[in-house]
Design an enzyme around this catalytic site. Structure first.
Site, PDB file in Angstrom:
ATOM      1  N   PHE A   1      -1.356   2.066   4.061  1.00 40.98           N
ATOM      2  CA  PHE A   1      -0.352   3.068   3.670  1.00 40.98           C
ATOM      3  C   PHE A   1       1.009   2.801   4.302  1.00 40.98           C
ATOM      4  CE2 PHE A   1      -4.237   5.847   3.947  1.00 40.98           C
ATOM      5  CZ  PHE A   1      -4.283   6.238   2.629  1.00 40.98           C
TER       6      PHE A   1
ATOM      7  N   SER B   1       3.494   1.578  -5.889  1.00 42.53           N
ATOM      8  CA  SER B   1       4.284   2.689  -6.404  1.00 42.53           C
ATOM      9  C   SER B   1       4.653   2.454  -7.860  1.00 42.53           C
ATOM     10  CB  SER B   1       5.560   2.798  -5.573  1.00 42.53           C
ATOM     11  OG  SER B   1       6.506   3.584  -6.249  1.00 42.53           O
ATOM     12  N   ALA B   2       4.833   3.557  -8.576  1.00 46.14           N
ATOM     13  CA  ALA B   2       5.266   3.476  -9.974  1.00 46.14           C
ATOM     14  C   ALA B   2       6.624   2.801 -10.074  1.00 46.14           C
ATOM     15  CB  ALA B   2       5.343   4.866 -10.572  1.00 46.14           C
TER      16      ALA B   2
ATOM     17  N   TYR C   1      13.442  -1.151  -1.718  1.00 48.58           N
ATOM     18  CA  TYR C   1      12.156  -0.525  -1.404  1.00 48.58           C
ATOM     19  C   TYR C   1      11.132  -0.870  -2.485  1.00 48.58           C
ATOM     20  CZ  TYR C   1       8.602   3.017  -2.040  1.00 48.58           C
ATOM     21  OH  TYR C   1       7.404   3.633  -2.279  1.00 48.58           O
TER      22      TYR C   1
ATOM     23  N   LYS D   1       7.448  -3.297  -2.605  1.00 44.56           N
ATOM     24  CA  LYS D   1       6.141  -2.948  -3.180  1.00 44.56           C
ATOM     25  C   LYS D   1       5.715  -4.037  -4.166  1.00 44.56           C
ATOM     26  CE  LYS D   1       5.312   1.012  -1.187  1.00 44.56           C
ATOM     27  NZ  LYS D   1       4.287   1.042  -0.136  1.00 44.56           N
TER      28      LYS D   1
END
Ligand code: UDP
Length: 382
Positions: A18, A62-63, A87, A91
């Site tokens: 996470f 993440s989407a 960011y 991902k």
């Protein structure tokens, strides 16, 4: 070394990764910080996992990796990588490096979970979202306005090509997200290679719909003003949930792909959000996240939970908190260690008796309440 020490001290079968910086705006200002932290730590984790023979990894993606180009519902097979900020790119890069690692090592099992917009709180109401400083995300901002901590919400953009002009997102309850992780772990146990799943509800909710639903459910007004668009926001973003529903549903948990919003979007989960019928049997609604609850509120002056509220605002926060608790039958939240007289004031023998009685009470409670809340009682008192 620190990570090695953790793996050496415990026998670890699987990792849910996470960790990572996650503020979009900051990542634009400090991209190197984001790449260094998010990528480096993942590489270290992979190396140490290999060293200790730990071969299962679930990663919080993440989407945002879908970028803003593809039309919703976004499905796992759509192109990724056109991210609008560093960011998001971290991902995307991590997804890629994990895929490469899984392709190279036949025993490695990687599950990439693309989160949409998680909101909400644990059923106990004790674990919620209370970010440090000014919240970046919508829901914690809404709850803080409702609690009187912030004056009003700015709605970023009212001129998007959506029915009410505000952005549409897929708000997924954090407890469903948690179930998704349990299911992903079970999946990782049975498969090798890399697999990717969306975790969302499949339903879009606009910012104004979300505010209205919140107001309806809590009875608290959330003052807001329309403001300009926020850079990098896509107009519409919601998940295709078929793959997760087919593959993850029923695995290792109670994963439900369901709506997190009362009355929002289409026919979203009305049954779950009728005030007065939740208590511990149902799910305490997402909007408790971030509201000052329990002892922080009662402590009044002095501490003030770091928000530095004025007396007037503090009184409003207390009132809101009380109203919400009454509406949702959350009296049990008041039962805390601070309600008891200080234990050291009792004679030792009395203390032993008190503890014995409490243990019996906890055993009864275990039959009626969910395990985490009983655990809290145990930890606090016994
Ligand atoms: N939003 C808003 N006011 C705020 C924070 C967010 O209007 O103070 C909007 C934002 O423009 C977006 C939606 O709420 O359309 C969800 O934003 P959030 O940052 O929670 O999640 P994101 O979809 O950006 O990951």
């Amino acid at each position: 070394e620190a990570m090695r020490a953790v793996f050496a001290a415990h026998s670890i079968d699987a990792v849910i990764h996470f960790a990572g910086f996650k503020a979009v705006g900051e990542s634009v200002r400090k991209p190197v910080k984001y790449y260094r932290n998010n990528l480096d730590t993942t590489l270290t984790l992979l190396e140490v996992m290999a060293e200790f023979g730990c071969r299962r990894l679930v990663f919080s993606s993440s989407a945002t990796v879908y970028g803003g180009e593809s039309p919703s519902p976004l499905t796992e097979d759509m192109p990724v990588g056109q991210c609008t900020n560093p960011y998001g790119r971290t991902k995307y890069f991590i997804e890629e490096l994990l895929r490469d690692a899984a392709a190279a090592e036949s025993e490695l099992s990687v599950v990439l979970l693309r989160y949409f917009n998680p909101i909400g709180a644990h059923e106990s109401g004790r674990i919620g979202e209370r970010p440090n400083g000014v919240p970046n995300n919508l829901m914690p901002y809404v709850t803080q306005v409702a609690a009187g901590i912030r004056e009003k919400l700015s709605v970023f953009g009212g001129d998007y090509p959506t029915p009410d002009g505000t952005c549409i997102r897929d708000y997924v309850h954090v407890m469903d997200l948690a179930e998704g992780h349990a299911a992903a772990l079970a999946y990782a146990q049975e498969h090798t290679g890399a697999e990717v799943f969306n975790l969302g509800t499949g339903r879009g909710t606009s910012v104004l719909e979300l505010i209205n639903a919140f107001q309806q459910a809590t009875g608290v007004t959330v003052p807001y003003v329309m403001a300009g668009r926020r850079a990098g926001d896509a107009a519409v973003c919601y998940a295709g949930t078929e793959k997760a529903a087919q593959v993850l549903h029923g695995r290792g948990g109670r994963l439900r792909i369901c709506a997190a919003m009362p009355g929002a979007g289409s026919s979203a989960g009305e049954n779950e959000y009728q005030p007065k019928n939740t208590g511990y049997a149902g799910r305490v609604p997402y909007f408790l996240a971030g509201l000052p609850l329990g002892e922080e509120v009662r402590s009044g002056g002095g501490h003030r939970d770091g928000h530095g509220l004025s007396g007037r605002r503090w009184a409003k926060a207390r009132r809101t908190n009380r109203n919400v608790k009454e509406r949702w039958n959350l009296d049990i939240l008041d039962w805390q260690t601070s309600d008891l007289p200080p234990l050291h004031k009792f004679h030792k023998k009395t203390l032993v008796r008190i503890r014995r009685i409490l243990r019996v009470l906890v055993r009864c409670a275990e039959k009626s309440f969910d395990v985490p809340s009983v655990y809290m009682i145990r930890r606090n008192i016994l």
